[in-house]
Design an enzyme around this catalytic site. Structure first.
Site, PDB file in Angstrom:
ATOM      1  N   GLU A 439       0.830  -1.220   0.000  1.00 11.04           N
ATOM      2  CA  GLU A 439       0.000   0.000   0.000  1.00 11.04           C
ATOM      3  C   GLU A 439       0.853   1.254   0.000  1.00 11.04           C
ATOM      4  O   GLU A 439       0.779   2.069   0.922  1.00 11.04           O
ATOM      5  CB  GLU A 439      -0.938   0.002   1.215  1.00 11.04           C
ATOM      6  CG  GLU A 439      -1.971  -1.074   1.173  1.00 11.04           C
ATOM      7  CD  GLU A 439      -3.114  -0.844   2.161  1.00 11.04           C
ATOM      8  OE1 GLU A 439      -3.117   0.168   2.868  1.00 11.04           O
ATOM      9  OE2 GLU A 439      -4.024  -1.699   2.188  1.00 11.04           O
ATOM     10  N   GLU A 514      -4.483  -8.760   1.430  1.00 13.09           N
ATOM     11  CA  GLU A 514      -5.184  -8.401   2.667  1.00 13.09           C
ATOM     12  C   GLU A 514      -6.681  -8.440   2.417  1.00 13.09           C
ATOM     13  O   GLU A 514      -7.165  -7.913   1.413  1.00 13.09           O
ATOM     14  CB  GLU A 514      -4.784  -6.994   3.163  1.00 13.09           C
ATOM     15  CG  GLU A 514      -3.420  -6.949   3.798  1.00 13.09           C
ATOM     16  CD  GLU A 514      -3.042  -5.583   4.335  1.00 13.09           C
ATOM     17  OE1 GLU A 514      -3.926  -4.861   4.829  1.00 13.09           O
ATOM     18  OE2 GLU A 514      -1.840  -5.256   4.250  1.00 13.09           O
TER      19      GLU A 514
HETATM   20  C1  GAL Z   1      -4.126  -1.902   5.592  1.00 13.27           C
HETATM   21  C2  GAL Z   1      -2.649  -1.975   5.938  1.00 13.27           C
HETATM   22  C3  GAL Z   1      -2.434  -2.796   7.178  1.00 13.27           C
HETATM   23  C4  GAL Z   1      -3.372  -2.360   8.252  1.00 13.27           C
HETATM   24  C5  GAL Z   1      -4.790  -2.481   7.779  1.00 13.27           C
HETATM   25  C6  GAL Z   1      -5.799  -2.098   8.829  1.00 13.27           C
HETATM   26  O1  GAL Z   1      -4.380  -0.855   4.748  1.00 13.27           O
HETATM   27  O2  GAL Z   1      -1.914  -2.530   4.886  1.00 13.27           O
HETATM   28  O3  GAL Z   1      -1.109  -2.669   7.605  1.00 13.27           O
HETATM   29  O4  GAL Z   1      -3.079  -1.049   8.580  1.00 13.27           O
HETATM   30  O5  GAL Z   1      -4.949  -1.630   6.661  1.00 13.27           O
HETATM   31  O6  GAL Z   1      -7.091  -2.085   8.300  1.00 13.27           O
END
Ligand code: GAL
Length: 951
Positions: A439, A514
């Site tokens: 990200e 993620e």
């Molecule tokens: C994502 C990020 C993670 C964490 C997560 C929480 O955008 O890559 O490290 O922060 O959000 O929702």
């Protein structure tokens, strides 16, 4: 037997090679763990004087080799510092404050807390004289962060990254047959991440001893191509000649199977290398009928690279590797050893209850096993290079690792971190993917990001072409990084349409790097905004993140998607979204910070593991909610489930794939029972009962035996049970812990995101500096009166004048008076004066009581334990009667600091509240074998004694 010289040499060589290589290995190469017996003290991020005056001397460590001053100097007196073993995270020992960093879980470290943000570590060690002639490397697996390292006052260098492993060849700085000192300064003022990162030497330290001709650290790379009945290995072995002469040597590679049996051996040839030359030699070896590294049977091979000079083995370097194939395809996902494996993964930070980032090896393994039991087969090291110990555990346990770089960048200096990560980790069979970044909001969507990704990928291919490169992208899929990355990583379905992206980029393998980011609290089933708890039902979030089931259904139903990696496996400190202070932990985990499962674990286990699962939520203790409709969910992989309340059926329902079942049940105390059916047959039953009140503390360890090695850890679950032995799911009770035998408690936790209870109960080490030293010549004084605290010294001058005693002058007996203050609390502690001689013939007094007399200057340090009966709350007086040192040259620096006091306040009682019935205690061996007894006690409850054996 008669033999000519050549034959004898050859025979000798054969004998040496085959004489159990472990014996030989120990003779030629040592790798010593340097975790034990360090000294620690806080420095200061903004005040040099409180940072031990390092770098303040005329000609300091950057001016002249070996010129370290202050705490970096070998002769620095660290007796008053706190003794500890590594790994160590000082942030976890700090308290919380609302103005501290949200990212770092409101721990009082970092901006605004300069006094807690710099940590100094020192370690003394001796080296045998026989080591002279070897090359000696000091290796750090990782320090948070901005570490500077000195050995015997020689500055070795610095490592800004809090995640990179680094090493120094310190040979020339060492004293062979003598004492040596390592000094490390870590500065955690800056954050590298937006999550808790800890502080200090939170990973291992090693000392490696090798011959001048050797294989350097991470100097090998073993790859394999797997055929029908054999594997063809390619061994790249780097050799370094750190001798001052040309080295002639032979390189022989030997492969040992998982049982340690030799299965291949080949000489790569004989070579000549100039002094300081480093060269890589490539050879191939075959292994017949290889045992493949796989998730269920993670077979590990070892390659030994032997270096022989004049027939004698001078080095053996061991590389652990696995034989396996991987393939990332654009339309069918991921294949391991030719078999399709859907990636069922979690993202995780290096962070656990009780210990913060300083996770002992045994706990890494325990955590991986919890994940594995859920059916989790992949672990993304979000968002930084993991500790090597984690990868070793993943190799052993059978877990796929998506290994991530920290910061994207294309300067040599930043890109070098990616290269170092790959070189360090490329032999681990568990590693199946490299991630160049996560990200990167300023570049992920644009052409600059695409160009940077291309450069990083091209650069990375220098180090490994057997695994592809990935980046996790959080939006604008189709452009920027997502248009060029080898394996596309989708961060969150809420940001776009994977089908559309896949159609546009049909060449590109992809996975959900993620998904989740849902917020739940273990054991909570009604949102409670005031107490900052969120129900553990799996739901889409108000901000648009998909429930775990929602996300998994998407990933499970598309073959082109290699799988899904959940944010996160375990809760961690920091990022307490959607709350801020007082909440200090994240809510994202499938497990809480202790590794206790939240209900989502059973959803995943139903569809990720091969085990039969039947799980009911919530618990059934709802006094006051009688008659109220309660959402009862069942996670299961049965075909059908029938639910009963107090033996009355509430209906039999059919389970949809990757789904769950739910009933609304008017609450009535008693028993909820689920019966699971497979193919029409009753297969399993689960009950959840209304429990009675808590009556007893119960302790259960993950195992009853630990190694007596000062490292091994048992993970103890504290549960509150009712009279019938049922865990009481809403019991929040303070439990005290005591331990006896050769083990200690190293941390406690309970997973409560709003708990501000300490994770560690450790003695406080305070340093009290006696001040306002005054002096007067002893001649003409009533010395007996002048040593008393009430003596009037107003007319005396300040002690230790700048210019000191001129050369040739007579050192007259002098009386020195200094003062220090103690609080009532400090007076309860153990108080020691770490005295340093300031002259000859010294007599030393505390509040008029003689501590010692006739101390010579030869033994420059004395330790006086100050008896409580001679100390007072408030002002105390120290007196030294001595002949001060003469300054014979302008550059002489006679000691003018009589030393400081160490005040040790005992550790508080180890304790923790249970949170929804549970807490955790981490118990670590202190080295010796024997029986360990851990006792748990709580008011009005029955105690529990848990017995463990250390051996
Ligand atoms: C994502 C990020 C993670 C964490 C997560 C929480 O955008 O890559 O490290 O922060 O959000 O929702």
């Amino acid at each position: 037997m008669k033999c000519n010289k050549g034959l004898c040499l050859m025979l000798g060589m054969v004998i040496m090679l085959s004489m159990g290589s472990s014996n030989l290995y120990a003779q030629v190469r040592e790798r010593l763990l340097m975790n034990f017996d360090w000294k620690f003290a806080y420095g200061h991020a903004g005040d040099v004087a409180r940072d031990f005056n390092v770098g303040t001397r005329y000609f300091t460590y950057l001016a002249k080799a070996g010129y370290a001053d202050g705490a970096a100097a070998p002769e620095f007196d660290d007796r008053s510092w706190r003794p500890l073993d590594l790994p160590h995270d000082w942030a976890v020992e700090q308290g919380f404050a609302p103005h501290a960093s949200h990212s770092h879980g409101y721990k009082t470290v970092g901006p605004g807390f300069p006094e807690n943000s710099v940590g100094w570590y020192r370690k003394n060690f001796s080296l045998p004289a026989e080591d002279e002639g070897k090359r000696i490397f000091l290796e750090f697996d990782g320090i948070y962060r901005d570490a500077r390292v000195w050995v015997n006052g020689f500055y070795c260098g610095n490592e800004p990254s809090g995640y990179a492993s680094f090493a120094f060849d310190v040979t020339e700085y060492l004293n062979f047959g003598g004492e040596n000192v390592i000094a490390v300064r870590a500065d955690a003022s800056m954050e590298e991440g937006w999550f808790y990162e800890g502080a200090g030497i939170y990973r291992h330290v090693w000392l490696t001893k090798v011959a001048p001709l050797h294989v350097p650290q991470y100097g090998t790379f073993v790859t394999s191509s797997v055929g029908e009945k054999q594997a063809a290995l390619t061994a790249r072995v780097e050799v370094q000649n750190k001798a001052l002469e040309v080295a002639e040597f032979e390189l022989v590679n030997v492969v040992l199977d998982p049982g340690g049996q030799e299965v291949a051996r080949k000489s790569a040839g004989s070579f000549r290398m100039a002094p300081m030359e480093r060269r890589t030699f490539i050879d191939s070896l075959d292994v017949a009928d290889p045992l493949l590294w796989d998730l269920e049977q993670p077979h590990l091979y070892t390659m030994e690279s032997h270096l022989l000079q004049n027939g004698a083995t001078v080095d053996i370097y061991r590389t652990t590797f696995g034989i396996r194939t991987i393939e990332w395809t654009a339309d069918k996902g991921f294949f391991l050893n030719g078999r399709h494996v859907k990636i069922k993964g979690t993202n995780n930070h290096q962070n656990h209850a009780g210990v913060g980032t300083a996770i002992p090896d045994a706990l890494h393994e325990w955590r991986l096993k919890q994940l594995k039991a859920m059916g989790n087969n992949a672990y993304r090291t979000a968002h930084y290079p993991p500790t090597p110990a984690l990868l070793e555990a993943a190799d052993r346990v059978g877990m796929l690792i998506l290994n991530e770089n920290r910061l994207m960048g294309t300067t040599d200096q930043i890109m070098d971190y990616l290269g170092r990560l790959m070189v360090r980790d490329r032999n681990h069979p568990s590693v199946v993917l490299w991630s160049i970044g996560n990200e990167e909001w300023s570049i992920e969507t644009n052409d600059r990001g695409a160009r940077m990704a291309e450069i990083m990928q091209a650069y990375a291919r220098r180090f490994d072409t057997t695994r592809p490169l990935n980046a996790a992208v959080s939006g604008s899929w189709g452009g920027g990084i997502s248009s060029v990355i080898e394996v596309m990583g989708y961060n969150y379905l809420r940001h776009g349409d994977t089908d559309v992206h896949h159609e546009r980029f049909p060449w590109q393998p992809s996975l959900g790097t993620e998904e989740g980011s849902t917020n739940t609290t273990r054991g909570i089933y009604f949102d409670d905004a005031e107490r900052q708890y969120l129900a553990a039902y799996d739901r889409d979030t108000p901000t648009g993140f998909f429930a775990i089931q929602h996300g998994w259904k998407h990933y499970a139903s598309r073959d082109y998607l290699a799988g899904m990696v959940i944010w996160t496996g375990f809760d961690y400190r920091g990022e307490s979204t959607p709350f801020t202070y007082p909440s200090v932990l994240s809510y994202f985990g499938m497990f809480d910070l202790c590794g206790f499962p939240k209900d989502n674990v059973y959803y995943l286990k139903s569809w990720w593991s091969r085990e039969d699962v039947l799980h009911i939520l919530p618990h059934w203790n709802w006094p006051g909610r009688e008659g109220e409709g309660i959402d009862v969910w069942v996670y299961s992989n049965m075909d059908e489930v029938e639910l009963f309340l107090n033996n009355k059926s509430l209906g039999r329902k059919t389970m949809e794939l990757n789904s769950h079942l739910s009933w609304e049940v008017p609450y009535k105390a008693g028993t909820l029972k689920a019966v699971g059916y497979k193919a029409g047959q009753r297969k399993m039953t689960r009950v959840v009962e209304t429990t009675g009140a808590a009556r007893q503390v119960h302790l259960r360890a993950d195992r009853t035996e630990i190694k007596a090695d000062r490292r091994d850890v048992a993970v103890v679950t504290v549960a509150l049970k009712d009279r019938k032995g049922r865990t009481v799911p809403d019991a929040n009770v303070l439990v005290d812990f005591d331990i006896s035998g050769p083990a200690s408690i190293i941390g406690v936790g309970n997973g409560d995101p709003t708990s501000h209870e300490p994770d560690r109960f450790i003695p406080s080490y305070l340093r009290v500096e006696p001040a306002a030293w005054k002096e007067a010549p002893a001649g003409g004084l009533d010395v007996a009166a002048a040593v008393r605290p009430d003596y009037d010294d107003k007319s005396w001058g300040a002690a230790f004048p700048e210019e000191g005693l001129a050369p040739g002058s007579q050192a007259e007996a002098t009386v020195f008076r200094g003062r220090f203050a103690l609080t009532r609390e400090q007076l309860e502690g153990e108080i020691t004066w770490m005295f340093r001689s300031i002259g000859t013939g010294q007599s030393v007094y505390l509040n008029g009581h003689l501590l010692a007399e006739g101390l010579s200057d030869e033994q420059k340090r004395h330790t006086f334990s100050l008896p409580a009966e001679h100390l007072s709350v408030g002002s105390n007086t120290l007196v030294i009667v001595a002949h001060p040192y003469v300054k014979n040259h302008v550059w002489d620096e006679p000691n003018v600091n009589p030393g400081e006091l160490q005040v040790v306040l005992p550790a508080g009682q180890w304790q923790r509240r249970t949170f929804n019935g549970l807490a955790q205690v981490l118990v670590q061996s202190t080295g010796a074998p024997g029986e360990v007894v851990l006792t748990g006690k709580a008011e009005h409850l029955q105690d529990f004694q848990l017995k463990l054996v250390a051996q």
